[in-house]
Design an enzyme around this catalytic site. Structure first.
Site, PDB file in Angstrom:
ATOM      1  CB  CYS A 161      87.372   8.651  15.187  1.00 48.78           C
ATOM      2  SG  CYS A 161      86.384   9.661  16.022  1.00 48.78           S
TER       3      CYS A 161
ATOM      4  CD  GLU B 276      80.824  12.941  22.659  1.00 50.05           C
ATOM      5  OE1 GLU B 276      79.997  13.889  22.703  1.00 50.05           O
ATOM      6  OE2 GLU B 276      82.065  13.632  22.856  1.00 50.05           O
TER       7      GLU B 276
ATOM      8  CB  SER C 232      85.239  18.806  17.867  1.00 50.80           C
ATOM      9  OG  SER C 232      85.860  17.200  18.404  1.00 50.80           O
TER      10      SER C 232
ATOM     11  CB  CYS D  50      89.875  17.124  15.660  1.00 49.14           C
ATOM     12  SG  CYS D  50      88.350  17.562  15.227  1.00 49.14           S
TER      13      CYS D  50
HETATM   14  N1  DGL Z   1      87.465  15.272  17.024  1.00 48.36           N
HETATM   15  C1  DGL Z   1      86.753  14.090  16.265  1.00 48.36           C
HETATM   16  C2  DGL Z   1      87.123  13.690  15.371  1.00 48.36           C
HETATM   17  O1  DGL Z   1      88.670  13.262  15.736  1.00 48.36           O
HETATM   18  C3  DGL Z   1      85.642  13.648  16.637  1.00 48.36           C
HETATM   19  C4  DGL Z   1      84.323  14.137  17.271  1.00 48.36           C
HETATM   20  C5  DGL Z   1      83.999  15.561  16.162  1.00 48.36           C
HETATM   21  O2  DGL Z   1      83.169  14.620  15.624  1.00 48.36           O
HETATM   22  O3  DGL Z   1      84.129  16.696  16.443  1.00 48.36           O
HETATM   23  O4  DGL Z   1      87.360  13.314  14.802  1.00 48.36           O
END
Ligand code: DGL
Length: 271
Positions: A187, A155, A14, A76
């Site tokens: 995550c 972030e 994402s 992701c």
């Molecule tokens: N990349 C997302 C994940 O690993 C975290 C950031 C988002 O919510 O887009 O779930």
């Protein structure tokens, strides 16, 4: 279209979080070229419905596939949880998500069978980790919790100190009480909070980084399908695409990747 061992590995997320997965992939596979797509125009995915995340994921995959990738890594967790079946059914190349490898690593690690999973609201709501853990052939007790404030904290660069510690205590104290001996960091952003998380849950809880397990799965899959880049070939290249604010991606992303990102190319996925 060539899908042989000379093609790059495609990786999407994402936004910047998937760079933690890319970093691990690059460490395990130093000869492989990569194309990374961060959907920075539509981040975050973690708060969105699985239908919307699936739609975005299919677009991301289509974009990378058109550039000749030999394998797709869905870096992701939220996209893996929502869209992996749709991606695997649509693409003619192997697709690797982060959930299965992470769950497998946790099952290999737990001694008492108490496994915790933390992730975005979308990942936890999907039940994907819970299902993967329960399908592993071991008697496990799974405790899952969404930790939505962790992504913005990372972030912002707030990965140490009082603020993340307070938030981590609020989310994670119950894991320390509930007989969990293994905690999956479900995550992309959470590996950057490893220090704080480890301090809150204590040394008796082992932390599983899905990025590490995923890189291992990619190595095995490339070998099994005879898709490893040949040794002695041209030096690997790494190209970055984003759907918005390339300068911020390069700047913040360097922290996730652990090395500078010279540039990121802005692309429009509204095709
Ligand atoms: N990349 C997302 C994940 O690993 C975290 C950031 C988002 O919510 O887009 O779930």
């Amino acid at each position: 279209m060539r899908h042989d061992s000379h093609g790059p590995i495609g990786v999407f997320d994402s936004g910047i979080g998937g760079l933690t997965v890319l970093k691990t992939l690059m460490a395990h596979l130093p000869h492989e070229s990569t194309l990374y797509l961060g959907d920075t125009a539509r981040v975050p995915y973690g708060t969105k419905s699985s239908e919307v995340v699936t739609k975005y994921s299919l677009k991301n995959a289509q974009f990378l596939q058109a550039r000749g990738i030999k394998l797709l890594v869905v870096a992701c967790n939220t996209a893996s949880a929502a869209a992996l079946p749709a991606l695997a059914a649509t693409l003619p190349i192997p697709v690797v998500g982060v959930i299965e490898p992470g769950a497998r690593a946790a099952l290999a690690r737990t001694s008492g069978g108490g496994v915790g999973v933390i992730g975005t609201p979308g990942t936890i709501r999907s039940g994907a980790y819970q299902r993967a853990l329960e399908a592993g052939g071991r008697a496990v007790r799974v405790k899952a919790r969404a930790c939505p404030l962790f992504v913005p904290l990372v972030e912002e660069g707030w990965t140490t100190g009082d603020v993340p510690m307070l938030v981590a205590r609020e989310y994670l104290s119950e894991f320390a009480r509930d007989g969990v001996d293994t905690l999956v960091l479900g995550c992309t952003h959470y590996p950057l909070l490893k220090g704080v998380i480890a301090e809150v849950v204590g040394p008796q809880v082992s932390l599983v980084d899905s990025a590490e397990a995923t890189a291992q799965a990619v190595v095995e899959l490339l070998a099994a399908k005879d898709l490893m880049a040949p040794a002695g070939g041209p030096p690997p290249s790494h190209h970055f695409f984003v759907t918005d604010v390339p300068e911020v991606f390069a700047d913040v992303g360097a922290r996730f990747l652990g090395r500078p990102i010279p540039s990121a190319e802005l692309v429009d996925l509204s095709f």
